[in-house]
Design an enzyme around this catalytic site. Structure first.
Site, short mmCIF file in Angstrom:
data_model
loop_
_atom_site.label_atom_id
_atom_site.label_comp_id
_atom_site.label_asym_id
_atom_site.label_seq_id
_atom_site.Cartn_x
_atom_site.Cartn_y
_atom_site.Cartn_z
N ASP A 88 0.85 -1.19 0.00
CA ASP A 88 0.00 0.00 0.00
C ASP A 88 0.89 1.24 0.00
O ASP A 88 1.95 1.25 0.63
CB ASP A 88 -0.90 0.02 1.24
CG ASP A 88 -2.00 -1.03 1.20
OD1 ASP A 88 -2.44 -1.38 0.09
OD2 ASP A 88 -2.44 -1.47 2.28
N ASP B 84 -7.14 -1.05 -4.83
CA ASP B 84 -8.26 -0.62 -4.00
C ASP B 84 -9.11 0.43 -4.72
O ASP B 84 -10.34 0.40 -4.64
CB ASP B 84 -7.75 -0.03 -2.67
CG ASP B 84 -6.93 -1.02 -1.86
OD1 ASP B 84 -7.15 -2.24 -2.00
OD2 ASP B 84 -6.06 -0.57 -1.09
#
Length: 186
Positions: free
Chosen positions: A140, A154
């Site tokens: 991330d 995402d």
């Protein structure tokens, strides 16, 4: 063209028949592949250019870059059960492919392709990233204030779900009933 074919064509046109739409699966798969390439490429770039834990502000405190390796789901929930997220990701990807094989139309192709690409991008991390196969951490790097750090996969999943909701809202109950009767699921 025979008289019967011509008569049928005129009858279809006068009845307002829509041209037959193509199946969603081929376009869904193309969109998903593009999404996975963009996701994995951005994660590789982030891992090569960012130091874990450092934050590079892009829009002040609202948005920035911050590399983390997430063993859990959103907000690092369930970090001790990574294998469950791997299983859920695989089931979600399989479900999206099943739906895409049954549906028709570009709107559904795009929406399902984004969800599939996002799910597959994070699933690839779970399968191949350390610490172990099927228990890997997700890369991330998109920091949204102090709320959450996510990735391109995402973003694709959220966009896909929004498009699915819009598609469902766009086709009212009357259209859904007609589609079920005719077998058309645009």
């Amino acid at each position: 063209m025979t008289r019967q074919n011509l008569a049928a064509q005129v009858e279809d046109e006068s009845a307002g028949a829509r041209p037959k739409q193509t199946r969603a699966l081929p376009v869904t798969l193309v969109v998903a592949v593009i999404a996975v390439v963009l996701d994995q490429g951005s994660k590789a770039l982030a891992a090569a250019q960012l130091a874990p834990g450092d934050r590079i502000p892009l829009l002040g405190d609202l948005f920035g870059l911050s590399l983390v390796y997430n063993p859990g789901a959103a907000f690092s929930l369930g970090s001790g059960a990574t294998w469950i997220f791997t299983l859920v990701g695989a089931l979600a990807a399989g479900s999206v492919v099943t739906f895409a094989a049954r549906l028709r139309g570009a709107r559904w192709s795009l929406a399902l392709g984004l969800v599939l690409g996002g799910a597959a991008g994070n699933l690839a991390d779970r399968l191949w990233n350390p610490p172990a196969f099927a228990r890997g951490n997700v890369t991330d790097f998109l920091a949204y204030g102090d709320l959450v750090i996510g990735n391109i996969a995402d973003v694709f999943v959220v966009l896909g779900v929004v498009l699915i909701c819009l598609n469902l809202l766009r086709s009212g109950p009357h259209q859904a009933t007609n589609n079920e009767q005719t077998g058309d699921a645009s």
